[in-house]
Motif scaffolding. Structure first.
Motif, PDB file in Angstrom:
ATOM      1  N   GLY A   1       8.670   1.326   1.474  1.00 32.80           N
ATOM      2  CA  GLY A   1       7.572   2.400   1.189  1.00 32.80           C
ATOM      3  C   GLY A   1       7.777   3.418   0.100  1.00 32.80           C
ATOM      4  N   LEU A   2       8.290   2.989  -1.015  1.00 29.15           N
ATOM      5  CA  LEU A   2       8.748   3.719  -1.957  1.00 29.15           C
ATOM      6  C   LEU A   2       8.302   3.432  -3.446  1.00 29.15           C
ATOM      7  N   LEU A   3       6.907   2.860  -3.251  1.00 32.19           N
ATOM      8  CA  LEU A   3       6.205   2.841  -4.570  1.00 32.19           C
ATOM      9  C   LEU A   3       4.828   3.471  -4.263  1.00 32.19           C
ATOM     10  N   PRO A   4       5.050   4.697  -4.608  1.00 29.46           N
ATOM     11  CA  PRO A   4       3.845   5.601  -3.906  1.00 29.46           C
ATOM     12  C   PRO A   4       2.449   5.292  -4.632  1.00 29.46           C
TER      13      PRO A   4
ATOM     14  N   ILE B   1      15.445   6.879  -3.397  1.00 27.25           N
ATOM     15  CA  ILE B   1      14.718   6.830  -2.033  1.00 27.25           C
ATOM     16  C   ILE B   1      14.671   8.153  -1.771  1.00 27.25           C
ATOM     17  N   ALA B   2      14.495   9.214  -2.587  1.00 25.88           N
ATOM     18  CA  ALA B   2      14.566  10.468  -2.201  1.00 25.88           C
ATOM     19  C   ALA B   2      13.342  10.964  -1.087  1.00 25.88           C
ATOM     20  N   PRO B   3      12.203  10.427  -1.172  1.00 23.37           N
ATOM     21  CA  PRO B   3      11.124  10.864  -0.306  1.00 23.37           C
ATOM     22  C   PRO B   3      11.547  10.115   1.148  1.00 23.37           C
ATOM     23  N   ALA B   4      11.906   9.079   1.270  1.00 22.14           N
ATOM     24  CA  ALA B   4      12.463   8.598   2.550  1.00 22.14           C
ATOM     25  C   ALA B   4      13.678   9.158   3.147  1.00 22.14           C
ATOM     26  N   ALA B   5      14.636   9.622   2.059  1.00 16.52           N
ATOM     27  CA  ALA B   5      15.725  10.073   2.583  1.00 16.52           C
ATOM     28  C   ALA B   5      15.605  11.330   3.074  1.00 16.52           C
ATOM     29  N   ALA B   6      14.592  12.215   2.441  1.00 18.89           N
ATOM     30  CA  ALA B   6      14.135  13.505   3.106  1.00 18.89           C
ATOM     31  C   ALA B   6      13.557  13.574   4.545  1.00 18.89           C
ATOM     32  N   ALA B   7      12.951  12.446   4.638  1.00 19.96           N
ATOM     33  CA  ALA B   7      12.192  12.130   6.047  1.00 19.96           C
ATOM     34  C   ALA B   7      13.151  11.867   6.927  1.00 19.96           C
ATOM     35  N   ALA B   8      14.147  11.125   6.631  1.00 18.12           N
ATOM     36  CA  ALA B   8      15.102  10.750   7.456  1.00 18.12           C
ATOM     37  C   ALA B   8      16.057  11.976   7.836  1.00 18.12           C
ATOM     38  N   PHE B   9      16.261  12.811   7.108  1.00 16.82           N
ATOM     39  CA  PHE B   9      17.103  14.221   7.346  1.00 16.82           C
ATOM     40  C   PHE B   9      16.253  15.072   8.079  1.00 16.82           C
ATOM     41  N   ALA B  10      15.031  15.351   8.193  1.00 22.62           N
ATOM     42  CA  ALA B  10      14.001  15.960   8.677  1.00 22.62           C
ATOM     43  C   ALA B  10      14.171  15.500  10.077  1.00 22.62           C
ATOM     44  N   ALA B  11      13.958  14.186  10.511  1.00 19.37           N
ATOM     45  CA  ALA B  11      13.993  13.520  11.782  1.00 19.37           C
ATOM     46  C   ALA B  11      15.622  13.895  12.202  1.00 19.37           C
TER      47      ALA B  11
ATOM     48  N   HIS C   1       7.842   8.080 -12.304  1.00 12.80           N
ATOM     49  CA  HIS C   1       8.716   9.241 -12.647  1.00 12.80           C
ATOM     50  C   HIS C   1       8.823   9.034 -14.085  1.00 12.80           C
ATOM     51  N   GLN C   2       8.531   8.178 -14.901  1.00 15.60           N
ATOM     52  CA  GLN C   2       8.971   8.127 -16.369  1.00 15.60           C
ATOM     53  C   GLN C   2       7.782   6.978 -16.963  1.00 15.60           C
TER      54      GLN C   2
ATOM     55  N   GLY D   1       0.824  -1.260   0.161  1.00 14.68           N
ATOM     56  CA  GLY D   1       0.055   0.014  -0.102  1.00 14.68           C
ATOM     57  C   GLY D   1       0.946   1.443   0.125  1.00 14.68           C
ATOM     58  N   ARG D   2       0.112   2.408  -0.246  1.00 10.85           N
ATOM     59  CA  ARG D   2       0.765   3.631  -0.408  1.00 10.85           C
ATOM     60  C   ARG D   2       1.377   4.187   0.862  1.00 10.85           C
ATOM     61  N   THR D   3       2.750   4.457   0.807  1.00 10.37           N
ATOM     62  CA  THR D   3       3.567   5.213   1.759  1.00 10.37           C
ATOM     63  C   THR D   3       3.540   6.707   1.608  1.00 10.37           C
ATOM     64  N   THR D   4       2.982   7.587   2.298  1.00 15.94           N
ATOM     65  CA  THR D   4       3.046   9.060   1.967  1.00 15.94           C
ATOM     66  C   THR D   4       4.085   9.714   2.986  1.00 15.94           C
ATOM     67  N   TRP D   5       5.345   9.970   2.259  1.00 19.45           N
ATOM     68  CA  TRP D   5       6.334  10.546   3.058  1.00 19.45           C
ATOM     69  C   TRP D   5       6.026  12.222   2.807  1.00 19.45           C
ATOM     70  N   GLU D   6       5.880  12.914   3.977  1.00 20.76           N
ATOM     71  CA  GLU D   6       5.581  14.484   3.753  1.00 20.76           C
ATOM     72  C   GLU D   6       6.900  15.204   3.483  1.00 20.76           C
ATOM     73  N   LYS D   7       6.828  15.914   2.409  1.00 19.29           N
ATOM     74  CA  LYS D   7       7.839  16.735   1.759  1.00 19.29           C
ATOM     75  C   LYS D   7       8.296  17.724   3.032  1.00 19.29           C
ATOM     76  N   PRO D   8       9.683  17.892   2.893  1.00 21.14           N
ATOM     77  CA  PRO D   8      10.093  19.051   3.837  1.00 21.14           C
ATOM     78  C   PRO D   8       9.830  20.273   3.574  1.00 21.14           C
TER      79      PRO D   8
END
Length: 376
Positions: free
Chosen positions: A355-358, A271-281, A325-326, A15-22
């Protein structure tokens, strides 16, 4: 339900994992994603043919990375430098990306406009000079990439220093040095003048210490976390270590009481969405969330970068296709053939776990079409 019919049997995507954009770039680390290029599926793009890109999709992917607060490392090996992307396309890629940039951008400087085969040190120097000028003119910060020509031509460490020192002198922006290991490119054996990593490290440090104000940092892609930490602790103040270790990045970026690594990673394109969330944490000091977010991305990254490691680009593009993305899975140089059906099947399972298949329905639809053709 989003069911993928893998060769081993059906799998239901979770299922969809929604990572909040920073809301901004990471505050405590600098992070670049080395972006891939999107081929034009209607063009030749066969092995040995000039690269033809889908510019709209290529730039849209960079905006995806910037929207997550990551910088873009342009025209690096993830973009198939030395594996299908010729220099005419590279120059235009750098120009277009720098003009469109809404976040940090660095770009690769190499010698790949030279034909394969024997060359002189003077030809290598002129090739580096040409590409450095192209990158600076475009408005990007330069990454001085390793050169296959230099690895084949240099006799010793002094030849490397004779090439690199003038580049530092003439650049009007601090550069990022680049040390790519043989797992990524076997033609770089003995880079920096020795196959002994410790001896090569001394040459790198001699170069940096000779002009530290002109060195923003060094990207290390040797897949050796202990070596990276040792080098990081010896760098002059103000010179960054950008990890390129796609196996051990969470702990290297997290760091220890003596410092940390920033990042310039090919896996961040996937893994950009997950990486962004990890950096925010990490910015919030929430190390538990940082570790939890990154943990499932590591098995995915290790799979994408498994041997032969230099075909990791195929997995990056396959995942970009599944994630929407393409519109196709075609690569310049025909590199989509670089991995096996079992590799792609496992990649889907690991990407879903991270969680990387939106859009699971889209991912399942595309994967099923792929396996129907490839596996029957």
């Amino acid at each position: 339900m989003a069911i993928v019919h893998l060769p081993s049997g059906p799998v239901t995507l979770s299922g969809r994992t929604t990572w909040e954009k920073p809301k901004s770039q990471p505050k405590t680390r600098i992070a670049y994603a080395a972006a891939h290029v999107v081929a034009d599926p209607r063009a030749e793009n066969a092995p040995g043919a000039p690269a033809v890109l889908d510019w709209e999709a290529t730039l849209a992917f960079r905006h995806h990375l910037w929207s997550h607060g990551l910088g873009v490392a342009e025209a690096m090996d993830t973009a198939q430098r030395g594996m299908g992307l010729d220099y005419a396309a590279t120059r235009e890629l750098i120009r277009r990306s720098a003009a469109a940039a809404t976040g940090r951008i660095v770009a690769g400087v190499a010698t790949d406009q030279l034909a394969p085969g024997p060359v002189t040190l003077d030809q290598i120097r002129r090739a580096y000079d040409e590409q450095l000028t192209d990158v600076l003119t475009a408005g990007a910060a330069p990454v001085l990439m390793c050169s296959r020509h230099l690895a084949a031509t240099a006799r010793d460490a002094d030849d490397y220093l004779a090439i690199y020192r003038p580049l530092l002198d003439i650049s009007d922006k601090p550069v990022v040095l680049h040390w790519l290991g043989t797992a990524f490119d076997p033609a770089l054996e003995g880079y920096w003048g020795s196959s002994d990593v410790d001896k090569a490290t001394e040459t790198v440090l001699e170069l940096i210490n000779s002009n530290p104000m002109k060195v923003d940092g060094i990207k290390i892609s040797l897949l050796d976390a202990d070596h990276e930490i040792r080098l990081r602790r010896r760098l002059p103040a103000g010179v960054r270590l950008y990890t390129g270790d796609d196996f051990n990045y969470p702990q290297l970026i997290r760091g220890d009481e003596q410092g940390y690594s920033d990042a310039l990673l090919g896996i961040f394109a996937a893994i950009a969405p997950a990486a962004a969330a990890a950096f925010a944490a990490l910015d919030e000091g929430d190390l538990e969330s940082y570790d939890r977010i990154f943990a499932p991305t590591v098995p995915l990254s290790r799979h994408i970068f498994e041997k032969p490691t230099f075909y990791y680009k195929t997995g990056i593009v396959f995942l970009a296709w599944l994630a929407g993305h393409q519109s196709h899975f075609t690569m310049v140089g025909g590199l989509q053939s670089g991995r096996s059906v079992p590799h792609f099947a496992r990649l889907i399972e690991l990407a879903d776990a991270a969680g990387l298949l939106p859009d699971p329905d889209l991912a399942a639809h595309r994967a099923n079409r792929f396996f129907e053709v490839m596996a029957g």
